[in-house]
Enzyme design. Sequence first.
Site, PDB file in Angstrom:
ATOM      1  N   ASP A  10     -13.164  30.257  27.300  1.00  0.00           N
ATOM      2  CA  ASP A  10     -14.563  30.167  26.909  1.00  0.00           C
ATOM      3  C   ASP A  10     -15.354  31.091  27.830  1.00  0.00           C
ATOM      4  OD1 ASP A  10     -17.062  28.946  25.853  1.00  0.00           O
ATOM      5  OD2 ASP A  10     -17.137  28.000  27.842  1.00  0.00           O
ATOM      6  N   ASP A  12     -19.533  31.087  28.424  1.00  0.00           N
ATOM      7  CA  ASP A  12     -20.659  30.454  29.131  1.00  0.00           C
ATOM      8  C   ASP A  12     -20.200  29.160  29.796  1.00  0.00           C
ATOM      9  OD1 ASP A  12     -23.591  31.595  27.679  1.00  0.00           O
ATOM     10  OD2 ASP A  12     -21.649  32.145  26.869  1.00  0.00           O
ATOM     11  N   ASP A 170     -15.257  24.576  29.368  1.00  0.00           N
ATOM     12  CA  ASP A 170     -16.042  23.640  30.186  1.00  0.00           C
ATOM     13  C   ASP A 170     -16.716  22.538  29.378  1.00  0.00           C
ATOM     14  OD1 ASP A 170     -18.001  25.505  29.034  1.00  0.00           O
ATOM     15  OD2 ASP A 170     -19.440  24.543  30.369  1.00  0.00           O
TER      16      ASP A 170
END
Length: 215
Positions: A10, A12, A170
Amino acid sequence: MKTYSTYIFDLDGTLLDTLTDLAASVNYALRQSGLPEHSIEDVRRFVGNGVRLLMERAVPQGADNPQFDAAFATFRQHYMAHSLDTTRPYDGIPEMLAALRAKGCRTAVVSNKFMLATQELMRHFFPDTIEVAIGEHEAEGIRKKPAPDTVIEALRQLGVGKENAVYVGDSDVDILTARNSGLPCISVLWGFRDRDFLIQHGAETFISAPSELLL
């Protein structure tokens, strides 16, 4: 920590701390439309499902607000001009990526951030360590996360299969994306969601520092 041969990341909250720039562009767009602004913590909760949904969460009444389209367009324009103002890799990320590539591992990024911004950020920060960057481009029929499409496309562009591949993210969206893609998931604890939230959404494997991927 098991080692893998392919790492799908991922963006961001995982590789880059983009929150301040995202919040600045959200609030600029809201301000230009005369709409109430949000705190950084509000924006932290809003991110994860792409920039359109970010703005739907930020604008009162979301897409039903007659000012939504103008605010969304302003956000996109402002963010493309300011996405590098304060955005930086998290500590240890460049070194971890370089170590993975030195070991011969394959690397890719899949993001719900729009394609142009995703690729621009990768060229700026990780030109030698991220091989493939896939952003949101549903117009081409590739659905955004948590659908598996961006992961499948990243693997296709890398020329590898799912065998010995892992997804690193995250958020709850990342946990679902990994599950939908048939990949194991490693959840990072330096991003936009905390451990308790991730556990509630099914996370099982955690790292507290990028270097733990190399152990």
